[in-house]
Design an enzyme around this catalytic site. Sequence first.
Site, PDB file in Angstrom:
ATOM      1  CG  HIS A 178      -1.863   1.096   1.335  1.00 35.30           C
ATOM      2  ND1 HIS A 178      -1.572   2.271   1.992  1.00 35.30           N
ATOM      3  CD2 HIS A 178      -3.126   1.233   0.859  1.00 35.30           C
ATOM      4  CE1 HIS A 178      -2.607   3.091   1.923  1.00 35.30           C
ATOM      5  NE2 HIS A 178      -3.559   2.481   1.239  1.00 35.30           N
ATOM      6  CB  THR A 180       0.863   4.054   4.206  1.00 37.69           C
ATOM      7  OG1 THR A 180       0.296   2.740   4.314  1.00 37.69           O
ATOM      8  CG2 THR A 180      -0.230   5.070   3.923  1.00 37.69           C
ATOM      9  CE  LYS A 181       1.409  -1.387   5.337  1.00 36.80           C
ATOM     10  NZ  LYS A 181       0.197  -0.595   5.154  1.00 36.80           N
ATOM     11  CG  ASN A 182       9.220   0.585   4.938  1.00 37.53           C
ATOM     12  OD1 ASN A 182       8.186   0.855   5.539  1.00 37.53           O
ATOM     13  ND2 ASN A 182      10.388   0.464   5.559  1.00 37.53           N
ATOM     14  CB  ILE A 184       4.263   1.963  -2.455  1.00 40.45           C
ATOM     15  CG1 ILE A 184       4.964   2.925  -3.430  1.00 40.45           C
ATOM     16  CG2 ILE A 184       4.533   2.385  -1.007  1.00 40.45           C
ATOM     17  CD1 ILE A 184       4.455   4.356  -3.365  1.00 40.45           C
TER      18      ILE A 184
END
Length: 375
Positions: A178, A180-182, A184
């Site tokens: 997603h 918001t992850k490291n 994406i």
Amino acid sequence: MIPFNKPFLTGKETVYIQQAVASGKISGDGMFTKKCHQFFEERFGFKKCLLTTSCTDALEMAAILINIQPGDEVIMPSYTFVSTANAFVLRGAKIVFADSEKDTPNMDVTKLESLITPRTKAIVPVHYAGVGCDMDSLMKLAEKYNLFVVEDAAQAIDSWYKGKPLGGIGHLAAFSFHETKNVIAGEGGMLAINDPRFVERAEIIREKGTNRSAFFRGEVDKYGWVDVGSSFLPSEVIAAFLFAQLEHLTDIQDQRKLLWKKYDDAFRAAGIAASHLPFLPEGCYNNAHMYYLVLDSLDQRTAFIDHCKSADIHPVFHYLSLHKSPFYHEKHDGRELVNADFFTDRLVRLPFYYTLSPSDQDFVIARILQFFKKS
């Protein structure tokens, strides 16, 4: 404005997407999907990796693979995202919520054995902020009672526990890409399969319950409907985007660790109490997924967020205890989960993204220190 998150682009995403489109194979399991699978299997030693359209899908595949049936019990933390629970609720499971540790939002493994009954089928640890649960104790418990372990590693890309990659310890694991992850892909996920007995069936479930993948490898002369399943595989467009990110994983991680350390060093140097700051248990590795603070009360957290927003800084709180959710509170067994509620009311996540500039981070830090000085 300084937002909570900004997606980072390496510059190769659209180049690879164009290559995927030009290849004439954009429906999934093409060149870039294979590259992504190979990356994870080689770098982290996962037995088999399968990209999915989301981490939620990966969890739903795991629930099918371990044959969750109505009435089976699944133990997981209350302080987690709803997808962790939904994947198993959809198969008819009863969720048994565990409390968090006192020092971290991760579930308290020392309290799990009392929750196990003859109907318990699986334990689902969630590695909050990319910090590993006590996996040694958890795996011993799972072996003792013959339980499956499905790691919710949504936040744990490139994180480790006592030298082992998170997501590579349980029978199965789910990752998220997603925005918001490291790393994406906008939306996207992956199922990591560490137990070889699940590999063949996982491919079938992912392909609508058919042995289509085996057909394309020439292992069968036709494919048909052989099991339950759904359309869990992502398009090559998503895989192409993700591969551009994976090529820069080391650089992304290095930058995020610098940002995390700058926050942590500044707050500790200013004398902010350790109880307000993230705690890293022994043997756990920090993949710099997020930086959070723990305030003294719900009212103080609200005042903190308002204080930051008045300067156009936008921190956000996180999960609401699932055992108190409108959907599940009447199904919960009534146990008080005080630590899960503690983090529900007090945890706040700070702006954290690759392109957060030194001056903007300095401004955020100064504003936060101003709040604590007033408090």
